[in-house]
Scaffold this active site. Structure first.
Site, short mmCIF file in Angstrom:
data_model
loop_
_atom_site.label_atom_id
_atom_site.label_comp_id
_atom_site.label_asym_id
_atom_site.label_seq_id
_atom_site.Cartn_x
_atom_site.Cartn_y
_atom_site.Cartn_z
N ASP A 250 0.86 -1.18 0.00
CA ASP A 250 0.00 0.00 0.00
C ASP A 250 0.90 1.24 0.00
O ASP A 250 2.08 1.16 0.35
CB ASP A 250 -0.89 -0.04 1.25
CG ASP A 250 -1.72 1.21 1.42
OD1 ASP A 250 -2.37 1.63 0.45
OD2 ASP A 250 -1.71 1.77 2.54
N ASP B 71 -0.34 5.08 0.87
CA ASP B 71 -0.64 6.11 1.86
C ASP B 71 -0.56 5.54 3.28
O ASP B 71 -1.15 4.50 3.57
CB ASP B 71 -2.02 6.69 1.62
CG ASP B 71 -2.10 7.49 0.33
OD1 ASP B 71 -2.62 8.60 0.35
OD2 ASP B 71 -1.63 6.99 -0.72
N GLU C 173 -1.60 10.68 4.04
CA GLU C 173 -2.75 10.32 3.22
C GLU C 173 -2.88 11.42 2.17
O GLU C 173 -3.24 12.57 2.48
CB GLU C 173 -4.02 10.24 4.06
CG GLU C 173 -4.05 9.06 5.03
CD GLU C 173 -4.30 7.73 4.35
OE1 GLU C 173 -4.87 7.73 3.23
OE2 GLU C 173 -3.92 6.69 4.92
N ARG D 137 -15.20 11.83 -0.85
CA ARG D 137 -14.01 12.67 -0.66
C ARG D 137 -13.61 13.37 -1.95
O ARG D 137 -13.30 14.57 -1.95
CB ARG D 137 -12.86 11.81 -0.13
CG ARG D 137 -13.06 11.36 1.31
CD ARG D 137 -11.94 10.45 1.78
NE ARG D 137 -12.01 9.15 1.12
CZ ARG D 137 -11.04 8.25 1.15
NH1 ARG D 137 -9.90 8.51 1.78
NH2 ARG D 137 -11.19 7.08 0.56
N SER E 227 -2.58 1.13 -4.65
CA SER E 227 -3.10 2.20 -3.81
C SER E 227 -4.54 2.52 -4.15
O SER E 227 -4.93 2.53 -5.32
CB SER E 227 -2.24 3.47 -4.01
OG SER E 227 -2.80 4.57 -3.31
N GLY E 228 -5.32 2.81 -3.10
CA GLY E 228 -6.65 3.35 -3.29
C GLY E 228 -6.62 4.84 -3.53
O GLY E 228 -7.67 5.48 -3.65
N LYS F 193 -7.01 -4.74 -5.00
CA LYS F 193 -5.64 -4.93 -4.52
C LYS F 193 -5.30 -6.42 -4.45
O LYS F 193 -4.20 -6.84 -4.85
CB LYS F 193 -5.47 -4.29 -3.14
CG LYS F 193 -5.45 -2.77 -3.16
CD LYS F 193 -5.15 -2.21 -1.79
CE LYS F 193 -4.99 -0.71 -1.82
NZ LYS F 193 -4.52 -0.15 -0.55
N ASP G 241 -1.94 -0.63 5.89
CA ASP G 241 -2.26 -0.06 7.20
C ASP G 241 -3.74 -0.04 7.52
O ASP G 241 -4.11 0.21 8.68
CB ASP G 241 -1.74 1.38 7.28
CG ASP G 241 -2.55 2.35 6.43
OD1 ASP G 241 -3.16 3.28 6.99
OD2 ASP G 241 -2.60 2.16 5.20
N ASN H 187 -8.74 -1.31 3.73
CA ASN H 187 -8.65 -1.50 2.29
C ASN H 187 -7.52 -2.45 1.90
O ASN H 187 -7.42 -2.85 0.74
CB ASN H 187 -8.46 -0.14 1.60
CG ASN H 187 -8.73 -0.18 0.11
OD1 ASN H 187 -9.64 -0.87 -0.34
ND2 ASN H 187 -7.93 0.54 -0.65
#
Length: 286
Positions: free
Chosen positions: A77, A79, A86, A122, A166-167, A211, A234, A237
């Protein structure tokens, strides 16, 4: 017997090592990886060793079978894992909406919100932001986590493939992947209308399942079994990919991931994953 790698960088003296061995029934000293920093113990049971040593004296511990200890695929991942920030929260600060965005991010990473819906909420708050701000945000705010570049460089030098998933958004993920030396990356795409963000994304969403699929596709392409894969993240997700890896790490993680991972890295930088793979510092690429 299993290998328990005990990590207490700069503090792992004979006293601390002896105390650790006393805490785990049936444990014995196998050898130093780097004297004073990390050592291998032989332990009969993973659950007992983790319960006794995880978080004790600010140590990190990684318990695993000896087979396929050194991994050939790293899936990470970005962020709050490979970088300390983030990105969407930092970008939102330039738009004057960081508190609103950060609150949604926190809930999503704890698994309290559907990721795709939280992402849409967001991103919508970024509508109308000048896309040029992304470059400024990268330069001013985004910094790698200690040990990130050493982890990637060392694994690649030893023949592993490295994938950043990554998301977040390609505008951030592509330059971070290049800076850290990843072989490839996968992320979401922010939509634009000319020079302005539209408040939407384009293409398929990179969520927890995406992912996992990225990990499985890379593993299949390389002809590896699950035991040859290490994954780290972390938040919620990252659950699916961490579970799919032979060795899944939770890094400074939210409880939902920390409870599911094979190991936690709470007190050291990302280069500690090299000790977990049995690689001493003399062989690190720094």
């Amino acid at each position: 017997m299993l290998i328990a790698t005990l990590i207490a960088a700069g503090r792992l003296d004979d006293r601390l090592l002896a105390a650790a061995l006393e805490r785990v029934p049936g444990a014995s000293f196998s050898g130093w990886l780097d004297e004073g920093d990390a050592a291998d113990l032989a332990v009969p049971d993973a659950a007992t060793a983790r319960a006794a040593l995880e978080g004790w004296q600010d140590c990190d511990v990684v318990v695993q079978a000896p087979a396929e200890r050194e991994k050939k695929l790293l899936v990470a991942d970005m962020d709050s894992t490979m970088i300390g920030q983030e990105c969407i929260d930092e970008l939102a600060d330039y738009a004057g909406v960081k508190p609103q965005v950060a609150a949604i991010t926190e809930r999503a990473m704890r698994g309290e919100l559907d990721f795709a819906a939280a992402l849409a909420q967001r991103v919508a708050l970024l509508a109308g932001l000048d896309a040029a701000i992304i470059g400024r945000c990268l330069a001013e705010r985004i910094r790698p986590t200690p040990g990130a570049e050493t982890l990637v460089s060392t694994m690649r030098a030893r023949g592993a493939f490295t994938l950043l998933v990554s998301g977040g958004f390609t505008d951030f993920v592509a330059p971070v992947a290049a800076a850290l030396g990843f072989d490839n990356f996968r992320a979401n795409v922010l939509a634009r209308d000319g020079d302005w963000l539209t408040g939407t994304t384009t293409g398929a969403i990179v969520d927890s399942e995406a992912k996992r699929i990225a990990l499985e596709e890379a593993r299949a392409r390389l002809g590896l079994d699950a035991g040859a894969v290490v994954a780290i993240g972390d938040g919620a997700n990252d659950l699916s990919m961490v579970r799919a890896a032979g060795l899944g790490f939770a890094f400074r993680a939210k409880p939902v991931l920390a409870e599911a991972a094979d190991a936690r890295l709470d007190h050291h930088g990302l280069d500690a994953l090299l000790w977990a793979q049995g690689i001493p510092r003399r062989d690190w690429v720094i």
